[in-house]
Design an enzyme around this catalytic site. Structure first.
Site, PDB file in Angstrom:
ATOM      1  N   VAL A 115      -5.400   0.287   2.920  1.00 37.22           N
ATOM      2  CA  VAL A 115      -5.566  -1.170   2.815  1.00 37.22           C
ATOM      3  C   VAL A 115      -6.766  -1.491   1.919  1.00 37.22           C
ATOM      4  O   VAL A 115      -6.668  -2.330   1.012  1.00 37.22           O
ATOM      5  CB  VAL A 115      -5.723  -1.798   4.213  1.00 37.22           C
ATOM      6  CG1 VAL A 115      -6.173  -3.251   4.119  1.00 37.22           C
ATOM      7  CG2 VAL A 115      -4.404  -1.701   4.988  1.00 37.22           C
ATOM      8  N   ALA A 175     -13.111   1.441   6.636  1.00 37.33           N
ATOM      9  CA  ALA A 175     -13.612   0.708   5.466  1.00 37.33           C
ATOM     10  C   ALA A 175     -12.743  -0.514   5.160  1.00 37.33           C
ATOM     11  O   ALA A 175     -13.149  -1.384   4.388  1.00 37.33           O
ATOM     12  CB  ALA A 175     -13.660   1.638   4.254  1.00 37.33           C
ATOM     13  N   ASP A 176     -11.556  -0.589   5.787  1.00 41.17           N
ATOM     14  CA  ASP A 176     -10.706  -1.776   5.588  1.00 41.17           C
ATOM     15  C   ASP A 176     -11.446  -3.056   5.980  1.00 41.17           C
ATOM     16  O   ASP A 176     -11.237  -4.111   5.368  1.00 41.17           O
ATOM     17  CB  ASP A 176      -9.433  -1.686   6.444  1.00 41.17           C
ATOM     18  CG  ASP A 176      -8.468  -0.591   5.997  1.00 41.17           C
ATOM     19  OD1 ASP A 176      -8.681   0.010   4.933  1.00 41.17           O
ATOM     20  OD2 ASP A 176      -7.491  -0.345   6.745  1.00 41.17           O
ATOM     21  N   GLU A 191       0.831  -1.214   0.000  1.00 42.63           N
ATOM     22  CA  GLU A 191       0.000   0.000   0.000  1.00 42.63           C
ATOM     23  C   GLU A 191       0.862   1.259   0.000  1.00 42.63           C
ATOM     24  O   GLU A 191       2.071   1.192   0.227  1.00 42.63           O
ATOM     25  CB  GLU A 191      -0.936   0.004   1.208  1.00 42.63           C
ATOM     26  CG  GLU A 191      -0.208   0.061   2.543  1.00 42.63           C
ATOM     27  CD  GLU A 191      -1.010   0.760   3.623  1.00 42.63           C
ATOM     28  OE1 GLU A 191      -1.461   1.894   3.394  1.00 42.63           O
ATOM     29  OE2 GLU A 191      -1.169   0.169   4.709  1.00 42.63           O
ATOM     30  N   ASP A 241     -16.926   5.545  13.904  1.00 43.03           N
ATOM     31  CA  ASP A 241     -15.697   5.476  13.115  1.00 43.03           C
ATOM     32  C   ASP A 241     -15.192   4.040  13.033  1.00 43.03           C
ATOM     33  O   ASP A 241     -14.519   3.544  13.944  1.00 43.03           O
ATOM     34  CB  ASP A 241     -14.633   6.403  13.721  1.00 43.03           C
ATOM     35  CG  ASP A 241     -13.409   6.554  12.811  1.00 43.03           C
ATOM     36  OD1 ASP A 241     -13.294   5.800  11.830  1.00 43.03           O
ATOM     37  OD2 ASP A 241     -12.581   7.440  13.100  1.00 43.03           O
ATOM     38  N   LYS A 244      -3.263  -1.583  15.600  1.00 41.00           N
ATOM     39  CA  LYS A 244      -2.715  -0.774  16.686  1.00 41.00           C
ATOM     40  C   LYS A 244      -3.707  -0.637  17.817  1.00 41.00           C
ATOM     41  O   LYS A 244      -4.916  -0.605  17.595  1.00 41.00           O
ATOM     42  CB  LYS A 244      -2.425   0.627  16.166  1.00 41.00           C
ATOM     43  CG  LYS A 244      -1.194   0.704  15.345  1.00 41.00           C
ATOM     44  CD  LYS A 244      -0.653   2.121  15.349  1.00 41.00           C
ATOM     45  CE  LYS A 244       0.684   2.148  14.684  1.00 41.00           C
ATOM     46  NZ  LYS A 244       0.579   2.336  13.246  1.00 41.00           N
ATOM     47  N   LYS A 273      -5.847  10.620   0.466  1.00 38.76           N
ATOM     48  CA  LYS A 273      -5.869   9.309   1.133  1.00 38.76           C
ATOM     49  C   LYS A 273      -7.060   8.551   0.563  1.00 38.76           C
ATOM     50  O   LYS A 273      -8.205   8.947   0.763  1.00 38.76           O
ATOM     51  CB  LYS A 273      -5.997   9.508   2.650  1.00 38.76           C
ATOM     52  CG  LYS A 273      -6.162   8.206   3.435  1.00 38.76           C
ATOM     53  CD  LYS A 273      -6.264   8.479   4.924  1.00 38.76           C
ATOM     54  CE  LYS A 273      -6.826   7.282   5.667  1.00 38.76           C
ATOM     55  NZ  LYS A 273      -7.035   7.554   7.096  1.00 38.76           N
TER      56      LYS A 273
HETATM   57  N1  PSU Z   1      -2.622   1.710  10.653  1.00 31.45           N
HETATM   58  C1  PSU Z   1      -1.284   1.783  10.788  1.00 31.45           C
HETATM   59  N2  PSU Z   1      -0.558   2.407   9.816  1.00 31.45           N
HETATM   60  C2  PSU Z   1      -1.139   2.932   8.700  1.00 31.45           C
HETATM   61  C3  PSU Z   1      -2.557   2.820   8.563  1.00 31.45           C
HETATM   62  C4  PSU Z   1      -3.248   2.201   9.544  1.00 31.45           C
HETATM   63  O1  PSU Z   1      -0.769   1.313  11.773  1.00 31.45           O
HETATM   64  O2  PSU Z   1      -0.448   3.495   7.835  1.00 31.45           O
HETATM   65  C5  PSU Z   1      -3.214   3.345   7.306  1.00 31.45           C
HETATM   66  C6  PSU Z   1      -3.511   2.187   6.334  1.00 31.45           C
HETATM   67  O3  PSU Z   1      -3.386   2.667   5.010  1.00 31.45           O
HETATM   68  C7  PSU Z   1      -4.971   1.867   6.625  1.00 31.45           C
HETATM   69  C8  PSU Z   1      -5.504   3.256   6.906  1.00 31.45           C
HETATM   70  O4  PSU Z   1      -5.649   1.238   5.571  1.00 31.45           O
HETATM   71  O5  PSU Z   1      -4.481   3.899   7.641  1.00 31.45           O
HETATM   72  C9  PSU Z   1      -6.797   3.208   7.682  1.00 31.45           C
HETATM   73  O6  PSU Z   1      -7.321   4.490   7.749  1.00 31.45           O
HETATM   74  P1  PSU Z   1      -8.797   4.712   8.344  1.00 31.45           P
HETATM   75  O7  PSU Z   1      -8.653   4.376   9.805  1.00 31.45           O
HETATM   76  O8  PSU Z   1      -9.071   6.154   8.102  1.00 31.45           O
HETATM   77  O9  PSU Z   1      -9.694   3.794   7.593  1.00 31.45           O
HETATM   78 MN    MN Z   2     -12.189   6.178  10.010  1.00 36.22          MN
END
Ligand code: PSU
Ligand code: MN
Length: 304
Positions: free
Chosen positions: A106, A141-142, A25, A138, A159, A86
């Site tokens: 992701v 979408a992954d 990614e 929140d 995390k 993003k």
């Molecule tokens: N978690 C990490 N490092 C990252 C991300 C998540 O520890 O770089 C990034 C990845 O690209 C993941 C995205 O798909 O953040 C998720 O963002 P959101 O929570 O906005 O869906």
């Molecule tokens: Mn989010």
């Protein structure tokens, strides 16, 4: 449809040869790590995949082109583009339509990898259910992408900025296998043990590849999440990282950070608050995931 995808020469050749390919990614590059460590890591991860006998395909949208595999100059330029969009499932088509540049999360990387016929993808951590999601709604979408797009994703768990029990519950509801590699505990990114038991465990790349193929044979949509523990020598103890996470979360709440900005904000604050220690661990675990993903890609390629 496939004229949408722009393959790098290296990935094109691998496709023709039927060689193992690992998708990577790019949001981790533009929104997940600071410059210049982001560029050094992106290059090191690609090198790790090559050293393991597979071909890396870093995915991003560059000036409206959905690129599967980036050249050296392209990777360089992306790592210096802080304004890159993003891109998750919702944003991908709009970015391409605008001719803009964006980094794939992701979710969006899975979509592009699947279009490109790539079945394995390595990253650091996935998005999940955020703490307080019962109020903020929140949820990354992954998780829905893992439920519907047939790519095996190797991460170091999620995390602890997230609510890990809720993340596991949602993945179970969506029918996504969460497979700890080589241990019973679910890893929690910087730490090998989240204190939670992983729903599933596998001990070899070959087994993971077989399960991947069987999902397709059974007509099951969606992918697999492989949770690969950080190497012991790079681990940060939970007791050390927990107060840092609490502080970053409190700052995010105080500043009203919301939506797509939440994850990048927390990652940046945690790197700053640990003076780079968490970044070093992050880099080590991504490399470790690249090696396992390459081994799984090998096993999948063997049996086609
Ligand atoms: N978690 C990490 N490092 C990252 C991300 C998540 O520890 O770089 C990034 C990845 O690209 C993941 C995205 O798909 O953040 C998720 O963002 P959101 O929570 O906005 O869906
Ligand atoms: Mn989010």
């Amino acid at each position: 449809m496939n004229d949408l995808l722009v393959f790098s020469p290296e990935v094109s050749a691998a496709r023709v040869a039927g060689a193992p390919i690992v998708a990577l990614e790019s949001t981790i590059i533009t929104h997940g790590m600071p410059y210049p460590q982001n560029l050094a890591t992106a290059r090191a991860v690609e090198a790790e995949v090559r050293a393991a006998g597979a071909v890396p395909a870093t995915i991003a949208v560059l000036d409206g082109r959905l690129c599967i595999g980036l050249g050296k100059a392209e990777l360089d330029a992306l790592a210096r583009t802080p304004g890159a969009m993003k891109l998750s499932r919702a944003d991908l088509a709009v970015c391409i339509a605008r001719g803009a540049t964006g980094a794939t999360t992701v979710a969006a990387t899975m979509i592009a990898a699947h279009l490109a016929g790539i079945q394995v993808f390595a990253t650091g951590g996935i998005g999940g259910v955020h703490r307080g999601a019962e109020l903020s709604f929140d949820i990354s979408a992954d998780l829905r992408e893992l439920a519907q797009t047939p790519v095996t994703v190797v991460a170091a768990g999620a995390k602890a900025i997230l609510d890990l029990p809720k993340t596991l519950e949602v993945l179970e509801t969506y029918g996504v296998p969460v497979i700890a590699f080589g241990q019973d505990a679910l890893p929690a990114f910087w730490s090998r043990d989240s204190g939670l038991r992983a729903p599933l465990r596998m001990d070899s790349a070959a087994e993971i590849a077989t399960a991947h193929r069987l999902r397709a044979a059974l007509g099951l949509p969606g992918g697999q999440l492989v949770a690969n523990p950080i190497p012991p020598e790079n681990e940060i103890a939970r007791a050390d990282i927990t107060p840092v996470i609490e502080r970053a979360l409190a700052e995010a709440a105080a500043q009203g950070i919301a939506a797509k900005a939440v994850t990048p904000f927390l990652l940046a604050r945690i790197f700053a608050l640990t003076e780079g220690r968490s970044l070093a661990a992050n880099i080590a675990l991504v490399l470790n995931n690249a090696r396992l993903a390459a081994a799984i890609a090998h096993e999948i390629a063997k049996r086609v």
